[in-house]
Scaffold this motif. Sequence first.
Motif, short mmCIF file in Angstrom:
data_model
loop_
_atom_site.label_atom_id
_atom_site.label_comp_id
_atom_site.label_asym_id
_atom_site.label_seq_id
_atom_site.Cartn_x
_atom_site.Cartn_y
_atom_site.Cartn_z
N GLY A 1 0.62 -1.18 -0.05
CA GLY A 1 -0.20 -0.07 0.04
C GLY A 1 1.12 1.23 -0.06
N VAL A 2 2.02 0.77 -0.67
CA VAL A 2 3.16 2.47 -0.37
C VAL A 2 2.99 2.38 -2.05
N ARG A 3 2.65 4.05 -2.34
CA ARG A 3 2.81 4.81 -3.49
C ARG A 3 4.48 4.55 -4.49
N LEU A 4 4.78 4.78 -5.30
CA LEU A 4 5.88 4.95 -6.08
C LEU A 4 5.83 6.23 -6.15
N GLU A 5 6.77 6.68 -5.98
CA GLU A 5 7.36 8.11 -6.26
C GLU A 5 8.52 8.09 -7.02
N SER A 6 8.55 9.03 -8.39
CA SER A 6 9.74 8.84 -9.43
C SER A 6 10.40 9.68 -9.18
N ARG A 7 10.28 10.29 -7.64
CA ARG A 7 11.76 11.02 -7.14
C ARG A 7 12.43 10.65 -6.70
N TYR A 8 12.10 9.12 -6.11
CA TYR A 8 12.78 8.33 -5.39
C TYR A 8 13.66 7.28 -6.54
N VAL A 9 13.35 7.32 -7.89
CA VAL A 9 14.44 6.65 -8.15
C VAL A 9 15.06 6.99 -9.71
N ARG A 10 16.46 6.10 -9.17
CA ARG A 10 17.43 6.91 -10.01
C ARG A 10 18.54 5.28 -11.46
N VAL A 11 17.69 5.67 -12.42
CA VAL A 11 18.19 4.25 -13.75
C VAL A 11 19.32 4.11 -14.58
N SER A 12 20.12 4.83 -14.50
CA SER A 12 21.41 4.95 -15.42
C SER A 12 22.65 4.13 -14.87
N GLN A 13 22.80 4.25 -13.76
CA GLN A 13 24.45 3.88 -12.93
C GLN A 13 24.42 2.79 -13.09
N ARG A 14 25.81 2.18 -13.88
CA ARG A 14 26.56 1.30 -14.37
C ARG A 14 28.15 1.00 -13.28
#
Length: 339
Positions: A219-232
């Motif tokens: 029941g927790v909403r996904l917040e896009s500001r907490y997502v980072r997806v480019s780190q290699r």
Amino acid sequence: MSVDGSAHAPRRMPTMRDVAEQASVSPMTVSRVLHEDPRVSSTTRDRVLAAVDALGYRRNEVARNLRLGSKSGLIGLVVTNLANPFYSQFALGVEAIAGANGLRVVLTNTDEDPERERVLVEELSARRIDGMIVVPSGADHSHLDPLAPGGVPVVLGARPPSGLPLDCVLVDDFGGARSATAALLAGGHTRVGFLGLPPSVWTSSERFRGFCVALEEAGVRLESRYVRVSQRTIPAAEEAARALLSLRRPPTALFCANSRNTLGAFRAMSQVAPSTALAGFDDFELADVLGVPLIVAAYDPRELGRTAMELLLRRMSDEDPPLEPRRIVVPATVVHYGG
């Protein structure tokens, strides 16, 4: 250094031309002797074999097999990033089964470049390897078709095939991420950040999907500001984690999609917010001595490699009719380190 203290350069491996000069014959005659051509006289044969022994010459069996159309005894292993410890363990698993079956592994690295992968696959196929294990870097797998001219048996590792009936061995990326995220949420966290690879990478997309499902189930909403997806890399992950932890309302917990993101997050946390809860996918050496509570979705990369090689041996058996492709999923288990 020699006994008298002088330095010597590494000894050069003798060639067929060296043998020819030693025996005072042509390289073609040497080749005929080594291939047991009955047209060569016994005197010449003895002279050539004496030169072979004197020089310590060894035939290039791979080249010989290529000329004769025989099996090479070689297996190609194509991975995406040798800097990632996962792939060294995966390769050890492949090598263990290959070696036990009298095969040798040729390891290559694509650096997540689909075009480089295509070139490497073509080069390996040109060497007439007996089979290939590939961790694909892109969505187009047409160059891996074993039925194409020059094609060889292929098994995919860590990522599934696209448009081809290929065997593959995968990690339960979705289930492991879901369980590890759920463990964070069970600790009362409602602001959870995500650090991962680009969504074009199948493993990253599956782990992000497991992360999202765990949030939804709690029941927790996904917040896009907490997502980072480019780190290699670890430094890139550290920078991304630092940015998240510096927000006005930062996440109180982080889930990291692989070990490099976990280590980068740990570095940032230790300087910015040491009380942040941390979970990640992939176990790694010294995870138990970081000094912070850590949740890890763990699995055995060597098991993946061993399973992939076993699938390839099965595929190389030339069964008729052709074997149905298999898809094996290795489970991920949630492990708790620290307090």
